[in-house]
Design a protein around this motif. Structure first.
Motif, mmCIF file in Angstrom:
data_model
loop_
_atom_site.group_PDB
_atom_site.id
_atom_site.type_symbol
_atom_site.label_atom_id
_atom_site.label_comp_id
_atom_site.label_asym_id
_atom_site.label_seq_id
_atom_site.Cartn_x
_atom_site.Cartn_y
_atom_site.Cartn_z
ATOM 1 N N GLU A 182 65.960 54.773 -11.741
ATOM 2 C CA GLU A 182 65.921 54.567 -10.297
ATOM 3 C C GLU A 182 65.704 55.847 -9.515
ATOM 4 O O GLU A 182 65.610 55.834 -8.284
ATOM 5 C CB GLU A 182 67.235 53.902 -9.845
ATOM 6 N N GLY A 183 65.616 56.989 -10.207
ATOM 7 C CA GLY A 183 65.610 58.280 -9.543
ATOM 8 C C GLY A 183 64.410 58.540 -8.649
ATOM 9 O O GLY A 183 64.489 59.404 -7.773
ATOM 10 N N ALA A 184 63.321 57.816 -8.854
ATOM 11 C CA ALA A 184 62.134 58.043 -8.036
ATOM 12 C C ALA A 184 62.112 57.181 -6.778
ATOM 13 O O ALA A 184 61.187 57.299 -5.969
ATOM 14 C CB ALA A 184 60.870 57.772 -8.864
ATOM 15 N N LEU A 185 63.100 56.320 -6.605
ATOM 16 C CA LEU A 185 63.154 55.469 -5.418
ATOM 17 C C LEU A 185 63.723 56.251 -4.237
ATOM 18 O O LEU A 185 64.519 57.171 -4.410
ATOM 19 C CB LEU A 185 63.989 54.228 -5.702
ATOM 20 N N ASP A 186 63.329 55.846 -3.026
ATOM 21 C CA ASP A 186 63.610 56.658 -1.846
ATOM 22 C C ASP A 186 64.847 56.233 -1.069
ATOM 23 O O ASP A 186 65.437 57.055 -0.359
ATOM 24 C CB ASP A 186 62.407 56.632 -0.897
ATOM 25 N N THR A 187 65.245 54.971 -1.160
ATOM 26 C CA THR A 187 66.357 54.502 -0.333
ATOM 27 C C THR A 187 67.353 53.709 -1.173
ATOM 28 O O THR A 187 67.019 53.163 -2.231
ATOM 29 C CB THR A 187 65.856 53.591 0.805
ATOM 30 N N ALA A 188 68.585 53.626 -0.656
ATOM 31 C CA ALA A 188 69.618 52.845 -1.343
ATOM 32 C C ALA A 188 69.227 51.375 -1.422
ATOM 33 O O ALA A 188 69.529 50.696 -2.412
ATOM 34 C CB ALA A 188 70.954 53.008 -0.625
ATOM 35 N N GLN A 189 68.546 50.860 -0.398
ATOM 36 C CA GLN A 189 68.110 49.467 -0.420
ATOM 37 C C GLN A 189 67.132 49.228 -1.565
ATOM 38 O O GLN A 189 67.216 48.216 -2.273
ATOM 39 C CB GLN A 189 67.468 49.097 0.915
ATOM 40 N N GLU A 190 66.186 50.150 -1.761
ATOM 41 C CA GLU A 190 65.245 50.022 -2.870
ATOM 42 C C GLU A 190 65.973 50.083 -4.217
ATOM 43 O O GLU A 190 65.646 49.338 -5.146
ATOM 44 C CB GLU A 190 64.197 51.130 -2.806
ATOM 45 N N VAL A 191 66.964 50.957 -4.313
ATOM 46 C CA VAL A 191 67.716 51.083 -5.555
ATOM 47 C C VAL A 191 68.464 49.790 -5.858
ATOM 48 O O VAL A 191 68.447 49.284 -6.989
ATOM 49 C CB VAL A 191 68.692 52.279 -5.484
ATOM 50 N N PRO A 245 75.210 43.621 -24.510
ATOM 51 C CA PRO A 245 73.972 44.365 -24.224
ATOM 52 C C PRO A 245 74.257 45.668 -23.493
ATOM 53 O O PRO A 245 75.245 45.804 -22.767
ATOM 54 C CB PRO A 245 73.182 43.403 -23.340
ATOM 55 N N ILE A 246 73.379 46.619 -23.698
ATOM 56 C CA ILE A 246 73.419 47.891 -22.982
ATOM 57 C C ILE A 246 72.510 47.801 -21.764
ATOM 58 O O ILE A 246 71.409 47.239 -21.831
ATOM 59 C CB ILE A 246 72.967 49.041 -23.904
ATOM 60 N N LEU A 247 72.969 48.324 -20.657
ATOM 61 C CA LEU A 247 72.121 48.539 -19.490
ATOM 62 C C LEU A 247 72.226 50.016 -19.144
ATOM 63 O O LEU A 247 73.304 50.499 -18.797
ATOM 64 C CB LEU A 247 72.566 47.676 -18.305
ATOM 65 N N THR A 248 71.127 50.739 -19.266
ATOM 66 C CA THR A 248 71.163 52.178 -18.995
ATOM 67 C C THR A 248 70.285 52.518 -17.803
ATOM 68 O O THR A 248 69.161 52.027 -17.665
ATOM 69 C CB THR A 248 70.735 53.004 -20.224
ATOM 70 N N VAL A 249 70.845 53.331 -16.929
ATOM 71 C CA VAL A 249 70.133 53.834 -15.765
ATOM 72 C C VAL A 249 70.385 55.332 -15.708
ATOM 73 O O VAL A 249 71.297 55.849 -16.337
ATOM 74 C CB VAL A 249 70.610 53.150 -14.469
ATOM 75 N N GLY A 250 69.559 56.027 -14.936
ATOM 76 C CA GLY A 250 69.685 57.483 -14.980
ATOM 77 C C GLY A 250 69.380 58.124 -13.658
ATOM 78 O O GLY A 250 68.974 57.483 -12.700
ATOM 79 N N GLY A 251 69.552 59.430 -13.634
ATOM 80 C CA GLY A 251 69.286 60.169 -12.424
ATOM 81 C C GLY A 251 70.565 60.681 -11.803
ATOM 82 O O GLY A 251 71.659 60.178 -12.076
ATOM 83 N N SER A 252 70.444 61.677 -10.953
ATOM 84 C CA SER A 252 71.604 62.316 -10.338
ATOM 85 C C SER A 252 71.637 62.126 -8.828
ATOM 86 O O SER A 252 72.430 62.769 -8.146
ATOM 87 C CB SER A 252 71.584 63.821 -10.660
ATOM 88 N N GLN A 253 70.802 61.201 -8.301
ATOM 89 C CA GLN A 253 70.744 61.014 -6.857
ATOM 90 C C GLN A 253 71.419 59.738 -6.372
ATOM 91 O O GLN A 253 71.818 59.650 -5.207
ATOM 92 C CB GLN A 253 69.288 60.989 -6.385
ATOM 93 N N TRP A 254 71.555 58.722 -7.249
ATOM 94 C CA TRP A 254 72.010 57.415 -6.801
ATOM 95 C C TRP A 254 73.160 56.847 -7.626
ATOM 96 O O TRP A 254 73.400 55.649 -7.608
ATOM 97 C CB TRP A 254 70.838 56.423 -6.841
ATOM 98 N N PHE A 255 73.919 57.683 -8.331
ATOM 99 C CA PHE A 255 74.937 57.101 -9.198
ATOM 100 C C PHE A 255 76.077 56.443 -8.413
ATOM 101 O O PHE A 255 76.791 55.598 -8.941
ATOM 102 C CB PHE A 255 75.479 58.118 -10.206
ATOM 103 N N ASP A 256 76.246 56.794 -7.136
ATOM 104 C CA ASP A 256 77.240 56.089 -6.324
ATOM 105 C C ASP A 256 76.824 54.649 -6.071
ATOM 106 O O ASP A 256 77.645 53.728 -6.164
ATOM 107 C CB ASP A 256 77.473 56.829 -5.005
#
Length: 359
Positions: free
Chosen positions: A176-185, A204-215
């Motif tokens: 999700e790190g390339a998305l611009d807004t919380a709504q898009e995320v 099942p595993i669900l993995t997401v990444g990035g350091s901008q939207w983990f909240d």
């Protein structure tokens, strides 16, 4: 050199140092965040590729380590990681042969990788040994990186994996790190959850990444019936630029602290108000912003291979200047050894890096 000051005359400059207190604070902070939100942390080791930092992350409770390539997987396996996620489709024959042999040799070893097409899954399967490759089907988004562009295409890939010997579906992957807004995320996370609900996997595993939207991830996936693996990486040292502006801790309680700092001498003051500093693109990152002066009244205006041009009054050749960095993922790869320092800049240890190793 333990206990000695980095300014004692035994080290050459420019020099990037790692602040121990900030490093340990960031690792503990993110470990607690993941734990408090019902997630597990699989930190992206491509940020640092350091055995010392990886050990700290694993000791703090990380599920395992994430990497970007089979070469990096081999390296962090050497760090002692028992669980590794390659957050990419693996196509490299040498890497696939190594992965199959490692899985066969150690029944306790976990190696996950991504696939976003039947061709990619078939390539993995063609190299499998006695154990099938666990696969995370990747869902992307328009304009993003890799990944199936629709849930329908992703579920067709899942069914293909289920029919194919040599691979087995383990879960869903996204970025999700390339998305611009919380709504898009949030909209994207809804699609990932929809995909997980169609899997015929016990946990099942669900993995997401990035350091901008983990909240946003922590709140939105709270009720998901899946094992959430968070792949954030840059948090470990944070920075004074790109991530300082984008960290979720700008929106919630707590903080991450910049742990990297570059020191360099003024080499020349050829014009009034202008100085040339002996630090360049080979010493500090520049792709997501120029270095950030720690001294007031200093402005970085240009950066070359071995020089940085600053505007400032009162500087003289031989003066030492400190700079924060922007984007840690392109800072560590410029150094093979970095002093780990305490609050008084005394050496408390050494951080080593292992980039581009051939094995």
């Amino acid at each position: 050199m333990l206990g000695r000051s980095v300014f004692g005359g035994e080290l050459t400059f420019p020099l990037m140092v790692v602040h121990r207190d900030a490093l340990d604070h960031n690792i503990a902070t993110m470990a607690a965040f993941a734990r408090d939100h019902g997630m597990e942390l699989a930190p992206h080791a491509k940020t640092h590729m350091s055995p010392e930092i990886a050990a700290r992350q694993l000791d703090a409770g990380a599920w395992g380590l994430t990497v970007a390539s089979p070469a990096q997987a081999r390296t962090v396996r050497g760090f002692g990681a028992a669980r590794i996620m390659v957050a990419n489709q693996v196509v490299d024959p040498a890497g696939l042969r190594w992965a199959a042999a490692e899985l066969d040799a150690d029944p306790g070893f976990t190696l996950l990788s991504f696939a976003d097409s039947p061709a990619g899954a078939d390539l993995l399967a063609s190299f499998a040994g006695s154990r099938p490759f666990p696969v995370l089907a990747e869902l992307g988004h328009p304009g993003g990186r890799a990944g199936c562009r629709t849930v329908e295409d992703l579920l067709a890939l899942v069914r293909h994996i289920e029919r194919t010997d040599g691979v087995e579906i383990a879960g869903i992957a996204g970025y999700e790190g390339a998305l611009d807004t919380a709504q898009e995320v949030r909209k994207y996370l809804d699609l990932l959850q929809e995909a997980v609900e169609h899997l015929r996997v016990r946990t099942p595993i669900l993995t997401v990444g990035g350091s901008q939207w983990f909240d946003v991830i922590g709140r939105h996936l709270a009720a998901t019936q899946a094992r959430i693996l968070l792949r954030s990486g840059a948090y470990v040292t944070h920075d004074d630029g790109f991530y300082r502006e984008r960290t979720p801790y700008n929106r919630m309680d707590g903080e991450l602290r910049p742990a990297l700092e570059v020191w360099a001498h003024v080499l020349s003051t050829p014009e009034p108000g202008l100085a040339v500093v002996g630090m360049g693109k080979r010493d500090a990152p520049y792709d997501e912003g120029l270095p950030v002066p720690r001294r007031g009244g200093v402005t970085v205006v240009a950066m070359w291979d071995q020089h940085t041009i600053v505007r400032a009054d009162g500087l003289r050749p031989g003066d030492l200047l400190a700079f924060g960095i922007s984007h840690p993922c392109t800072a560590f790869d410029k150094w093979r050894q970095l002093p780990l320092v305490d609050g008084d800049y005394r050496i408390a240890g050494t951080i080593t890096t292992r980039f581009q190793e051939q094995q």
